[in-house]
Design a protein around this motif. Structure first.
Motif, short mmCIF file in Angstrom:
data_model
loop_
_atom_site.label_atom_id
_atom_site.label_comp_id
_atom_site.label_asym_id
_atom_site.label_seq_id
_atom_site.Cartn_x
_atom_site.Cartn_y
_atom_site.Cartn_z
N ASP A 6 0.84 -1.21 0.00
CA ASP A 6 0.00 0.00 0.00
C ASP A 6 0.87 1.25 0.00
O ASP A 6 0.60 2.20 -0.74
CB ASP A 6 -0.93 0.03 1.21
CG ASP A 6 -2.09 -0.95 1.11
OD1 ASP A 6 -2.45 -1.33 -0.02
OD2 ASP A 6 -2.63 -1.32 2.16
N GLN A 10 1.40 4.01 -3.07
CA GLN A 10 1.15 5.45 -2.90
C GLN A 10 2.35 6.28 -3.32
O GLN A 10 2.19 7.34 -3.94
CB GLN A 10 0.75 5.76 -1.46
CG GLN A 10 -0.63 5.31 -1.08
CD GLN A 10 -1.71 5.91 -1.97
OE1 GLN A 10 -1.66 7.07 -2.35
NE2 GLN A 10 -2.70 5.09 -2.31
N GLN A 13 2.16 6.28 -7.14
CA GLN A 13 1.01 7.02 -7.65
C GLN A 13 1.19 8.53 -7.47
O GLN A 13 0.96 9.31 -8.40
CB GLN A 13 -0.26 6.55 -6.94
CG GLN A 13 -1.51 7.21 -7.46
CD GLN A 13 -2.77 6.65 -6.81
OE1 GLN A 13 -2.73 5.63 -6.12
NE2 GLN A 13 -3.88 7.31 -7.01
N VAL A 14 1.62 8.95 -6.29
CA VAL A 14 1.79 10.38 -6.03
C VAL A 14 2.93 10.94 -6.88
O VAL A 14 2.81 12.05 -7.42
CB VAL A 14 2.01 10.64 -4.53
CG1 VAL A 14 2.43 12.07 -4.27
CG2 VAL A 14 0.73 10.31 -3.75
N GLU A 17 1.45 11.45 -10.31
CA GLU A 17 0.49 12.55 -10.32
C GLU A 17 1.16 13.92 -10.20
O GLU A 17 0.69 14.90 -10.77
CB GLU A 17 -0.51 12.41 -9.16
CG GLU A 17 -1.43 11.24 -9.30
CD GLU A 17 -2.22 10.95 -8.04
OE1 GLU A 17 -3.05 10.03 -8.08
OE2 GLU A 17 -2.00 11.62 -7.00
N ILE A 43 0.44 14.32 0.92
CA ILE A 43 -0.58 13.58 0.18
C ILE A 43 -0.52 12.09 0.53
O ILE A 43 -1.54 11.45 0.78
CB ILE A 43 -0.42 13.79 -1.34
CG1 ILE A 43 -0.71 15.25 -1.72
CG2 ILE A 43 -1.33 12.84 -2.13
CD1 ILE A 43 -0.30 15.62 -3.13
N ILE A 44 0.69 11.55 0.55
CA ILE A 44 0.88 10.12 0.87
C ILE A 44 0.34 9.80 2.26
O ILE A 44 -0.41 8.83 2.44
CB ILE A 44 2.36 9.72 0.72
CG1 ILE A 44 2.76 9.75 -0.76
CG2 ILE A 44 2.63 8.36 1.36
CD1 ILE A 44 4.26 9.69 -1.01
N SER A 46 -1.82 11.44 4.06
CA SER A 46 -3.28 11.59 4.08
C SER A 46 -3.97 10.37 3.46
O SER A 46 -4.94 9.84 4.01
CB SER A 46 -3.67 12.86 3.33
OG SER A 46 -5.05 12.97 3.22
N ARG A 47 -3.47 9.94 2.32
CA ARG A 47 -4.07 8.78 1.65
C ARG A 47 -3.88 7.50 2.45
O ARG A 47 -4.78 6.65 2.50
CB ARG A 47 -3.49 8.62 0.26
CG ARG A 47 -3.96 9.70 -0.68
CD ARG A 47 -3.43 9.48 -2.06
NE ARG A 47 -3.84 10.55 -2.96
CZ ARG A 47 -3.42 10.65 -4.20
NH1 ARG A 47 -2.61 9.75 -4.71
NH2 ARG A 47 -3.82 11.66 -4.94
N THR A 50 -6.42 7.11 5.09
CA THR A 50 -7.68 6.63 4.54
C THR A 50 -7.61 5.13 4.25
O THR A 50 -8.51 4.37 4.61
CB THR A 50 -8.04 7.40 3.25
OG1 THR A 50 -8.15 8.78 3.56
CG2 THR A 50 -9.33 6.90 2.66
N VAL A 51 -6.54 4.69 3.61
CA VAL A 51 -6.41 3.30 3.19
C VAL A 51 -6.20 2.37 4.39
O VAL A 51 -6.82 1.30 4.47
CB VAL A 51 -5.23 3.15 2.20
CG1 VAL A 51 -4.90 1.69 1.93
CG2 VAL A 51 -5.53 3.86 0.90
N ASP A 55 -2.98 7.01 11.36
CA ASP A 55 -2.00 8.07 11.13
C ASP A 55 -0.98 7.96 12.25
O ASP A 55 -1.16 8.54 13.32
CB ASP A 55 -2.65 9.45 11.13
CG ASP A 55 -1.64 10.57 11.00
OD1 ASP A 55 -0.46 10.30 10.71
OD2 ASP A 55 -2.03 11.74 11.18
#
Length: 80
Positions: A6, A10, A13-14, A17, A43-44, A46-47, A50-51, A55
């Motif tokens: 995971d 990320q 992906q980040v 992006e 961003i990582i 934060s994501r 969620t995943v 935190d």
């Protein structure tokens, strides 16, 4: 999926992006050498919250920030 996969997903992906060239994702690679900036890491994190539903930075106040990819992964693995 595992916590490690995971996290690495990320990172990839980040980086894509944000148009960043991602360095090697080995455990020994310093986070500074990944080619990601502070916005990317925000961003990582934060994501990942969620995943993974955690935190570790919010719950481990005073803990040293991970320096390498491997330390970052273990930091999350220990929190989950």
């Amino acid at each position: 999926m595992s916590v490690r996969s995971d996290i690495l997903d990320q990172f990839r992906q980040v980086a894509q992006e944000q148009d960043k060239r991602l360095g090697p994702l080995s455990d020994e690679t310093p986070l500074q050498e990944l080619g990601l900036d502070s916005l990317c890491f925000a961003i990582i994190v934060s994501r990942l919250e969620t995943v993974l539903g955690k935190d570790p930075f919010g719950t481990n106040e005073g803990a040293p920030f991970p320096v390498s990819v491997g330390e970052f992964v273990r930091f999350y693995e220990n929190a989950v």
